[in-house]
Design an enzyme around this catalytic site. Structure first.
Site, PDB file in Angstrom:
ATOM      1  N   TYR A   1      -4.580 -12.823  16.651  1.00 60.25           N
ATOM      2  CA  TYR A   1      -3.877 -13.727  15.728  1.00 60.25           C
ATOM      3  C   TYR A   1      -2.930 -12.935  14.835  1.00 60.25           C
ATOM      4  O   TYR A   1      -3.275 -11.880  14.317  1.00 60.25           O
ATOM      5  CB  TYR A   1      -4.887 -14.476  14.841  1.00 60.25           C
ATOM      6  CG  TYR A   1      -4.231 -15.381  13.828  1.00 60.25           C
ATOM      7  CD1 TYR A   1      -4.062 -16.737  14.083  1.00 60.25           C
ATOM      8  CD2 TYR A   1      -3.760 -14.877  12.611  1.00 60.25           C
ATOM      9  CE1 TYR A   1      -3.441 -17.571  13.167  1.00 60.25           C
ATOM     10  CE2 TYR A   1      -3.133 -15.701  11.685  1.00 60.25           C
ATOM     11  CZ  TYR A   1      -2.982 -17.047  11.966  1.00 60.25           C
ATOM     12  OH  TYR A   1      -2.365 -17.865  11.064  1.00 60.25           O
TER      13      TYR A   1
ATOM     14  N   GLU B   1       3.720 -18.283  12.989  1.00 61.60           N
ATOM     15  CA  GLU B   1       2.348 -17.993  13.412  1.00 61.60           C
ATOM     16  C   GLU B   1       2.294 -17.847  14.935  1.00 61.60           C
ATOM     17  O   GLU B   1       2.871 -18.664  15.652  1.00 61.60           O
ATOM     18  CB  GLU B   1       1.430 -19.143  12.983  1.00 61.60           C
ATOM     19  CG  GLU B   1      -0.030 -18.920  13.338  1.00 61.60           C
ATOM     20  CD  GLU B   1      -0.871 -20.163  13.082  1.00 61.60           C
ATOM     21  OE1 GLU B   1      -1.670 -20.143  12.130  1.00 61.60           O
ATOM     22  OE2 GLU B   1      -0.723 -21.155  13.825  1.00 61.60           O
TER      23      GLU B   1
END
Ligand code: GDP
Ligand code: MN
Length: 644
Positions: free
Chosen positions: A354, A442
């Site tokens: 992530y 993101e």
């Protein structure tokens, strides 16, 4: 403006002395009092049997004919008279002697008349509130107004208004009295001393859902309107506050985010968008011909958790792509209908990480979040194992260079075999983040493939609308979700939001139009749930052309069965609007557009009578006039029900 305010004030009673005249009287009297001998200020209080009232007098001097010049006050009780005398003494001390019957109503009127520099919608709001106040305490002489009178009035208002509105009422009264103080008409501002009672919680909008309300607010706000919060419910209000504070958000679809990634060299797998299952099959066939038969079919909706919702599916070859796309298209994911799917060449994933950059408002800096435990469970990880999710501040001044990128990747404990690729990805993602004025970028997951490549498998980007002036955000507009009528309205610079009812709405002023939506929704309920078909604010000007464009847009909605034109004349007087309607209909007929549905018109405000006459004289078959907003809404709903 001043004119308009005066004209729409209801003729309650013959108006009192105007301010200038009152001031003139005052200075004359004062001059007189000063030249004459002063009395010792002795009061007398007695019961006046003939009037059945207590009477108090103060001698202030002598008249030219030698008689006493006295101030007389009357009341039902001795205490009341004493009170009044005390006030009079205060006034005398301040050099004030009002002989004119200067009422609270007059005080409010005089104050309103000073507001000619304010925006029209604001003044209209003040006017309505001032009327409420005048209805309650308008008859009271300003000098005799007591805190308890103000408390009473505000208390009454709380019975049907929100706290915010009651606060506005108090503010208006304070301002009006302050204005009177400046003119020496009163010594004390009793409204200042009154407390604000708590009103009803804001009235939730009955006719708009959250998205619609925000769309309406966005439109209105872009015109610089100050909207009434009482029109929103709590959720709407919070979302609105947030948008106001943070600017509007431009959320991108995954495929748009990945297009941006590719521009900045963030590695992504090749992919194409399909709107139908057939298109999905064709794209998969292309990839298969290139030696990549395995594809992933991904729902394109602006919400996370698509994988868990079944919106992300692997497909082996064109036929499977067809089958998976038909399953996913039309699917509802958290309230978002899937209109498009991304067909991407599938990646053989060994590990998922992530990485994100975002604006950290609380700390007034940027922030990078990085974790080795990426993928669909990242929220869970952040909750149960916060140490596994690294938060690294990024200074806007130094940004993300190679060293900073390495620091972020190390903090996220990305393993050695992916570290170099991930750091490169981070640097490029940062470049995109800053150059595009994003508030969020993101990547979840960053995939480490079995053959050692690092790439972005998913992408979420939010752009900052405050930077719209230097960016080309229009290229990310969402033609699929933008209503075609809305798009045409935008071309014509109209503030139009498509809703799904039957009564087309045209009004001037965002606040008025929002109220109109509510009133129509309410009036339409007994007619089988007739609802407003749109929000359209034609603004202040309301020329014939704007009216023609507005009517054309509203009538181009096939769902519209009747139209309600609700106009409150202010700067633009009703006669101008009426002429606008007449020529608009002529203009449309000339253009060959069918004006074939009934149009209910309600004109009020500045020059309403003249406007109504113009419309009646024009005798247009489809146009019908109704005097009140409620009546007009009911009639429009009734006609819509008939036409359905
Ligand atoms: P999200 O659920 O909305 O975040 O959608 P993602 O694009 O992140 O996909 C969800 C999950 O699907 C990912 O975490 C991966 O595990 C899986 N996935 C997505 N694309 C691929 C792919 O190309 N190959 C494989 N093997 N898995 C994928
Ligand atoms: Mn994801």
């Amino acid at each position: 403006m001043v004119k308009a305010v005066r004209r729409i004030w209801p003729a309650r009673k013959p108006s009192g002395t105007c301010v200038m005249q009152a001031i003139g009287d005052l200075s004359e009297k004062r001059a007189m009092a000063e030249t004459k001998r002063r009395a010792r200020g002795e009061d007398s209080i007695y019961y006046d049997r003939s009037r059945d009232r207590w009477t108090g007098t103060i001698t202030v001097g002598w008249k030219p004919d030698g008689r006493r010049d006295r101030i007389i006050v009357r009341g039902r009780t001795k205490t009341e008279v004493k009170d009044k005398l005390r006030t009079k003494h205060q006034e005398l001390a301040a050099g004030i002697r009002t002989t004119a019957r200067y009422t609270v109503e007059q005080c409010l009127k005089d104050w309103l008349a000073t507001l000619n520099t304010h925006a029209e919608t604001t003044v209209t709001g003040y006017l309505i509130m001032a009327r409420h106040l005048a209805g309650l305490i308008g008859n009271i002489k300003l000098v005799e107004l007591k805190v308890r009178d103000v408390d009473f009035a505000l208390g009454k208002l709380t019975e049907h208004l929100s706290t915010r509105s009651v606060r506005l009422a108090r503010m208006i009264l304070i301002q009006a009295i302050r204005n009177a103080m400046v003119n020496d008409l009163v010594v004390r501002n009793v409204a200042d001393l009154a407390a604000v009672p708590t009103g009803k919680p804001g009235r939730p909008s009955r006719s708009l859902n959250l998205e619609q309300a925000l769309a309406v607010l966005g439109q209105a706000e872009s015109l610089g309107y100050q909207l009434g919060f009482q029109d929103l419910n709590k959720q709407q209000r919070q979302a609105y506050e947030q948008r106001k504070q943070w600017g509007l958000r431009v959320d991108l679809f995954e495929y748009q985010a990945k297009d941006l990634f590719a521009e900045y060299g963030v590695p992504v797998q090749p992919g194409k968008v399909a709107h139908t299952a057939e298109e999905a099959r064709d794209i998969a066939a292309e990839f298969a011909a290139d030696g990549h038969p395995l594809v992933v079919v991904k729902a394109q909706v602006k919400t996370g958790g698509r994988g868990k919702a079944g919106g992300v599916k692997l497909a082996d070859g064109p036929d499977e792509a067809y089958a998976k796309a038909s399953q996913i298209l039309g699917m509802d994911i958290k309230g978002h209908t899937v209109h498009t799917v991304l067909i991407a060449q599938a990646v053989d994933i060994a590990a998922e990480y992530y990485l994100s950059f975002l604006l950290d408002r609380a700390n007034r800096t940027f922030l990078s979040i990085c974790s080795v435990q990426g993928g669909m469970e990242i929220e869970e990880v952040a909750h149960t194992d916060p140490d596994a999710v690294a938060r690294i501040p990024v200074s806007p001044l130094t940004g993300v260079d190679a060293a900073k990128a390495a620091e972020i990747i190390a903090a996220g404990r990305i393993p050695a075999e992916a570290a170099e690729g991930a750091a490169l990805l981070a640097g490029r993602l940062w470049a995109m983040f800053t150059d595009e004025d994003a508030t969020l970028a993101e990547v979840n997951p960053i995939a480490l493939t079995k053959d050692g490549q690092v790439l972005a498998v998913d992408g979420k980007v939010t752009l900052d609308d405050n930077a719209a002036f230097r960016q080309e955000h229009a290229r990310f507009s969402d033609p699929g979700s933008t209503d075609p009528i809305e798009a045409r309205a935008r071309e014509k610079h109209l503030n139009y939001v498509k809703l799904d009812g039957e009564v087309g709405i045209i009004g001037n002023g965002a606040g008025l139009v929002m109220s109109t939506l509510d009133v129509v929704a309410q009036a339409g309920a007994p007619f089988g749930g007739i609802r407003p078909a749109n929000f359209l604010d034609i603004g202040g000007g309301a020329s014939a052309e704007v009216m023609a464009n507005g009517l054309e847009i509203v009538l181009s909605d096939p769902g519209v069965r009747s139209v309600l034109v609700n106009v409150f004349g202010g700067i633009t007087s009703c006669d101008a609007v009426a002429s606008g309607i007449v020529s608009a209909i002529a203009m449309l007929t000339e253009r060959g557009d069918q004006v074939d549905r009934p149009i209910v018109v309600r004109l009020d405000g500045n020059n309403a009578a003249e406007g109504r006459r113009i419309l009646s004289d024009a005798a247009i078959g489809v146009v019908e006039q109704v005097g009140t907003m409620d009546g007009a809404a009911r009639r429009a709903a009734e006609l819509a029900a008939k036409g359905a």
